[in-house]
Scaffold this active site. Structure first.
Site, PDB file in Angstrom:
ATOM      1  N   ALA A   1       0.856  -1.194   0.000  1.00  0.00           N
ATOM      2  CA  ALA A   1       0.000   0.000   0.000  1.00  0.00           C
ATOM      3  C   ALA A   1       0.891   1.243   0.000  1.00  0.00           C
ATOM      4  CB  ALA A   1      -0.951  -0.011   1.186  1.00  0.00           C
TER       5      ALA A   1
ATOM      6  N   HIS B   1       7.089   5.817   1.321  1.00  0.00           N
ATOM      7  CA  HIS B   1       7.836   4.618   0.930  1.00  0.00           C
ATOM      8  C   HIS B   1       8.751   4.905  -0.263  1.00  0.00           C
ATOM      9  CE1 HIS B   1       4.082   2.725   2.718  1.00  0.00           C
ATOM     10  NE2 HIS B   1       5.027   2.166   3.440  1.00  0.00           N
TER      11      HIS B   1
END
Length: 280
Positions: free
Chosen positions: A34, A39
């Site tokens: 996700a 990230h």
């Protein structure tokens, strides 16, 4: 560049062995998928620091206390792979649960001290699950460097303690929290907020920033924290699990500003648990 998607430890180790035989350094970014810009910032940092980059995508069942929370956790592999292709990741390691925890698996890694307060107190066993899977991922990838976001500050301290205590030959680097324009720390959980909840959510960061400023101005720590908790609840949050000043490394409670401090918070809004931290 489209990253290779590897499902087994054997595939992963073969790929890493080839890279290392050619003299390359390997970086790993452990994630539960996700993916968002936070990230991707870790993957970009890994890309600049290492010759090869692996992003692991594994929703780790051992770090969830609530089975419903595990079930609800978003799984968006195709979208994640497309995002990672844009930042030059070489491989995605996306194993099935029984590849990580095969039949008969009976080992748990527990880091005491830094794992016990805050998240550890509210989510018993959570950091045992984190430490266990991280130790396994480090062994599986044989990476030289690992990259973690500072948003999960306590997790970062647990991982650094784990590596130091077990002499794992990997350098762990913390990378700055990535925030939305209104200050909300990016999180995969944010998508579960309604539009109204999303508008209320930045109040957590605002209250923390205000509390930190008060402390630096000489307001007693206890009073500044009490005001911040009240502001978060007044903004519409359901609960404040904690909003505390701790030493940055050992996470010991601080009654006044001394050394390197960290203000850490967890609060629930519309049933979604948000965490954040800032340096003080």
């Amino acid at each position: 560049m489209t990253p290779a998607i590897l499902r087994t430890v054997a595939e992963l180790r073969a790929r890493v062995s080839d890279w290392k035989a050619a003299g390359g350094t390997v970086g790993v970014v452990p994630t539960m998928g996700a993916l968002h810009e936070g990230h991707l910032s870790l993957a970009r940092r890994a890309r600049t620091a290492c010759d090869r980059v692996i992003v692991t995508v594994f929703v780790n069942p051992k770090q969830f206390n609530n089975p419903a929370d595990l079930e609800k956790y978003p799984r968006t592999e195709a979208q994640d792979a497309a995002l990672l292709a844009g930042v030059g990741v070489d491989a995605i390691f996306a194993p099935a649960p029984d590849e990580v925890y095969p039949r008969g698996f009976a080992t748990s890694v527990s880091v005491s001290g830094v794992s016990e307060p805050l998240e550890g107190a509210h989510r018993p066993g959570h950091f045992d699950g984190v430490a266990t899977v991280v130790a396994k991922l480090f062994g599986m990838t044989r990476a030289d460097r690992a990259f973690f976001g500072e948003k999960d500050w306590q997790q970062l301290m647990v991982v650094q303690r784990l590596v130091a205590d077990l002499n794992i030959p990997i350098a762990v680097e913390g990378c700055p929290t990535v925030r939305e324009a209104d200050g909300l720390a990016m999180s995969s959980r944010n998508v579960r907020l309604s539009p109204e909840g999303r508008a209320q959510a930045p109040a957590l960061c605002r209250a923390m920033v205000a509390a930190a400023a008060e402390m630096r101005a000489g307001v007693p720590v206890a009073r500044a924290l009490e005001t911040a908790r009240a502001e978060v609840l007044a903004a519409g949050f359901d609960t404040v699990d904690y909003l505390e000043l701790r030493s940055a490394d050992l996470l010991l409670p601080l009654e006044r500003l001394e050394g390197e401090g960290r203000l850490l918070a967890a609060a629930t809004l519309e049933g979604v648990r948000l965490i954040d931290n800032i340096a003080v």
